[in-house]
Design a protein around this motif. Structure first.
Motif, PDB file in Angstrom:
ATOM      1  N   ARG A 246      29.766   8.301  34.950  1.00 33.60           N
ATOM      2  CA  ARG A 246      29.046   7.022  35.016  1.00 33.60           C
ATOM      3  C   ARG A 246      27.584   7.232  35.376  1.00 33.60           C
ATOM      4  O   ARG A 246      26.703   6.531  34.876  1.00 33.60           O
ATOM      5  CB  ARG A 246      29.719   6.103  36.047  1.00 33.60           C
ATOM      6  N   ALA A 247      27.304   8.225  36.238  1.00 35.66           N
ATOM      7  CA  ALA A 247      25.920   8.519  36.613  1.00 35.66           C
ATOM      8  C   ALA A 247      25.099   8.993  35.424  1.00 35.66           C
ATOM      9  O   ALA A 247      23.867   8.893  35.418  1.00 35.66           O
ATOM     10  CB  ALA A 247      25.895   9.570  37.721  1.00 35.66           C
ATOM     11  N   ASN A 248      25.783   9.497  34.387  1.00 30.91           N
ATOM     12  CA  ASN A 248      25.095   9.945  33.174  1.00 30.91           C
ATOM     13  C   ASN A 248      25.069   8.869  32.090  1.00 30.91           C
ATOM     14  O   ASN A 248      24.751   9.166  30.934  1.00 30.91           O
ATOM     15  CB  ASN A 248      25.756  11.206  32.640  1.00 30.91           C
ATOM     16  N   GLY A 249      25.421   7.639  32.453  1.00 33.25           N
ATOM     17  CA  GLY A 249      25.256   6.517  31.545  1.00 33.25           C
ATOM     18  C   GLY A 249      26.445   6.185  30.669  1.00 33.25           C
ATOM     19  O   GLY A 249      26.297   5.460  29.682  1.00 33.25           O
ATOM     20  N   PHE A 250      27.645   6.693  31.010  1.00 33.14           N
ATOM     21  CA  PHE A 250      28.823   6.406  30.198  1.00 33.14           C
ATOM     22  C   PHE A 250      29.804   5.527  30.965  1.00 33.14           C
ATOM     23  O   PHE A 250      29.929   5.634  32.190  1.00 33.14           O
ATOM     24  CB  PHE A 250      29.507   7.711  29.776  1.00 33.14           C
ATOM     25  N   CYS A 251      30.490   4.673  30.225  1.00 28.95           N
ATOM     26  CA  CYS A 251      31.361   3.671  30.854  1.00 28.95           C
ATOM     27  C   CYS A 251      32.822   3.766  30.434  1.00 28.95           C
ATOM     28  O   CYS A 251      33.672   3.109  31.039  1.00 28.95           O
ATOM     29  CB  CYS A 251      30.839   2.260  30.536  1.00 28.95           C
ATOM     30  N   ALA A 252      33.137   4.524  29.384  1.00 26.44           N
ATOM     31  CA  ALA A 252      34.518   4.626  28.907  1.00 26.44           C
ATOM     32  C   ALA A 252      34.743   6.018  28.334  1.00 26.44           C
ATOM     33  O   ALA A 252      33.788   6.705  27.951  1.00 26.44           O
ATOM     34  CB  ALA A 252      34.811   3.562  27.852  1.00 26.44           C
ATOM     35  N   ALA A 253      36.008   6.434  28.295  1.00 28.51           N
ATOM     36  CA  ALA A 253      36.321   7.790  27.832  1.00 28.51           C
ATOM     37  C   ALA A 253      37.644   7.810  27.087  1.00 28.51           C
ATOM     38  O   ALA A 253      38.569   7.069  27.423  1.00 28.51           O
ATOM     39  CB  ALA A 253      36.365   8.762  29.013  1.00 28.51           C
ATOM     40  N   ILE A 254      37.693   8.680  26.080  1.00 26.64           N
ATOM     41  CA  ILE A 254      38.946   8.948  25.361  1.00 26.64           C
ATOM     42  C   ILE A 254      39.086  10.460  25.249  1.00 26.64           C
ATOM     43  O   ILE A 254      38.194  11.139  24.719  1.00 26.64           O
ATOM     44  CB  ILE A 254      38.950   8.323  23.952  1.00 26.64           C
ATOM     45  N   ALA A 255      40.185  11.012  25.775  1.00 25.51           N
ATOM     46  CA  ALA A 255      40.464  12.446  25.689  1.00 25.51           C
ATOM     47  C   ALA A 255      41.688  12.640  24.804  1.00 25.51           C
ATOM     48  O   ALA A 255      42.779  12.168  25.133  1.00 25.51           O
ATOM     49  CB  ALA A 255      40.706  13.026  27.075  1.00 25.51           C
TER      50      ALA A 255
END
Length: 546
Positions: A246-255
């Protein structure tokens, strides 16, 4: 103003309002600029999409909504259009109010006065995002498949695949974590390939992958199932990892695990979205497709590694198989300096036992003993280098020196068999690049094959000629014999694995030699001589200047 004219004015205002409503509620963007290209009107659709205010978009402020990768190209095209006074169109991505970009077809048409001068430019932007992403997806998949077919390096292929992923899905960054291996319940030795993930995030992510509970990548790899996190701010399973992401500007993830055809997890495709995001059915289908392409690329690379290892083992077997043929030469090469050591040691003893002792003579004799000791050690060193099994080492090679070492090693055996050797090394032959031991193996195999072809020759002097030269095609080395040659019908099979014309041959020497030459970006070919015997010629590209 008369009553009639007021009615006309009201009608005109109503008509203008209807036109404005039509322009503002239409499916695309409508705009107008002055003759200089500065915007003086944008419809409401534009403002709703971009989130900009009229003051922010006025003049050339609208350009801040253009994707950075498209901004320079659009600017140059627009300037050229203003100079040409001709209509035109351009495709570019425009930023939505939430930070996502979509593709638009931007059309512009000039309005001319009676003198043919431009008074305004009128234009419209049409959303072509779905169509464009489909085109980019097909083109990207084609590029990735072509890279696989042409044998490009795995990091290049997976890096290009990540570019395709990001172009097709939009608003995201992606990476592929390679080769997580299981040791107990831990995942180790990970490598991430990505063009867009921040370095700090990759480093933290790689540390987290070492912990099964550290991040969704580890969970996906260990369980073999996809992990979807719609909103990282609400995620409690991986708080440390989520905070860094989140600190790097991302809000969601898919692995998504990348599985082999046997179901083994080869890696993980990680996609990070810049907005809270739940994947659609269409997006999931694309992700499955990308994961499958990644598995093909990784499996192909692993198979190539295994095949290269087999070829390397075969090359080592071929080298060891020549030991028997070299026994006499090895004994001769080692025996000469050892004989010198014994002779000089006896001489030294006599000199020291004389009365008075001959100290100066003894000192000179011991120097000869040291010299012969180094000669014997050098022979053993060369043999160990040639027959040891070790990784390849690329270096700049003098082909004349490399060939001399092989000929010197074989000289005793060739003389024992009554075969004359005639080396002809061209002066100033440029260096080549490759593994010295592998190149010596090829030369050794060619000379030994030449001696085998001379075994039944009794009606003429048996000869082997070894020569080097260069031309525009590279550096060449030819081994020519005047032996029995080969049947022209066998020419197409000479370099096939396990094909041999010898009663005791294994049929791997020439096959391995050609493989080695091809791995060095060179060639190996065979030809029959006009009179007797055959010539095998290898060609290597000239080494690049230092």
């Amino acid at each position: 103003m008369t009553l009639g004219s007021m009615d006309d004015f009201d009608d005109m205002r109503a008509s203008e309002a209807r036109l404005r409503a039509l322009i503002d509620t239409g499916p695309g963007f409508v705009w107008r600029t002055g003759a200089d290209g500065g915007v003086d009107f944008l419809n409401q659709r534009w403002y709703d999409y971009t989130g900009m205010t009229p003051a922010e978009a006025h003049g050339f402020g609208w350009a801040r909504a253009v994707h950075p990768d498209d901004a320079d190209g659009l600017s140059r095209y627009w300037i050229g259009l203003l100079q040409s006074n001709q209509p035109g169109q351009y495709e570019a991505r425009l930023r939505r109010f939430d930070g996502a970009y979509r593709w638009f077809l931007i059309r512009a048409t000039p309005k001319l006065d009676q003198a043919g001068r431009v008074t305004h430019w009128y234009g419209g932007n049409t959303d072509i995002d779905d169509q464009k992403r489909g085109e980019l997806l097909l083109a990207g998949e084609k590029r990735v498949l072509e890279m696989m077919a042409t044998g490009r390096a795995l990091p290049e292929i997976l890096g290009e695949l990540c570019t395709v992923v990001e172009g097709a899905l939009g608003g995201c960054a992606s990476g592929i974590v390679l080769a997580p291996s299981r040791r107990g319940h831990a995942v180790t030795e990970t490598t991430c390939i990505s063009h867009t993930l921040p370095e700090a995030l990759i480093a933290r992510g790689m540390r987290s992958v070492l912990d099964p509970a550290g991040c969704p990548l580890a969970a996906a790899a260990l369980a073999g199932d996809q992990v979807v996190v719609d909103d990282l701010s609400a995620e409690s399973r991986w708080p440390g990892w989520a905070t860094v992401v989140r600190a790097n500007g991302f809000c969601a993830a898919i692995a998504t695990p990348v599985a082999s055809s046997q179901g083994k997890v080869l890696g993980v495709l990680i996609i990070l979205y810049r907005q809270i995001h739940a994947p659609t059915g269409n997006e999931q289908a694309l992700i499955a497709q990308f994961s499958h392409m990644a598995s093909i690329a990784i499996e192909r690379a692993l198979n190539d590694v295994a095949l290269n290892q087999i070829r390397s083992d075969m090359a080592h077997v071929a080298r060891v198989a020549t030991l028997g043929a070299l026994t006499a030469s090895i004994a001769h090469e080692v025996n000469q300096p050892l004989s010198g050591i014994i002779t000089n040691a006896n001489t030294c003893q006599r000199m020291l036992g004389a009365s008075p002792p001959n100290i100066d003579g003894a000192r000179e004799t011991t120097q000869r003993i040291v010299r012969d000791g180094y000669r014997a050690a050098d022979v053993i060193k060369r043999l160990r280098a040639l027959f040891a099994k070790k990784p390849l080492a690329t270096e700049r090679i003098d082909i004349n020196d490399t060939t001399r070492e092989v000929v010197t090693l074989l000289l005793g055996e060739l003389q024992r068999q009554g075969i004359g050797v005639f080396p002809m090394y061209a002066d100033d032959v440029p260096q080549v690049t490759g593994d010295r031991v592998q190149l010596q193996q090829v030369i050794l195999n060619l000379v030994l094959n030449a001696t085998d072809a001379l075994q039944t020759v009794t009606d003429r002097a048996r000869q082997v000629r070894v020569r080097t030269w260069q031309d525009i095609n590279g550096v060449h080395l030819a081994v020519e014999d005047n032996g029995t040659g080969f049947d022209p019908a066998d020419a197409a099979q000479l370099f096939d694995a396990f094909y041999t014309t010898k009663d005791a041959g294994m049929g791997i020497g020439l096959s391995v030699s050609r493989y080695i030459m091809e791995s060095l970006e060179g060639q190996l070919r065979a030809s029959l001589n006009e009179t007797h015997g055959a010539t095998f010629t290898l060609t290597l590209p000239i080494a690049a200047p230092v």
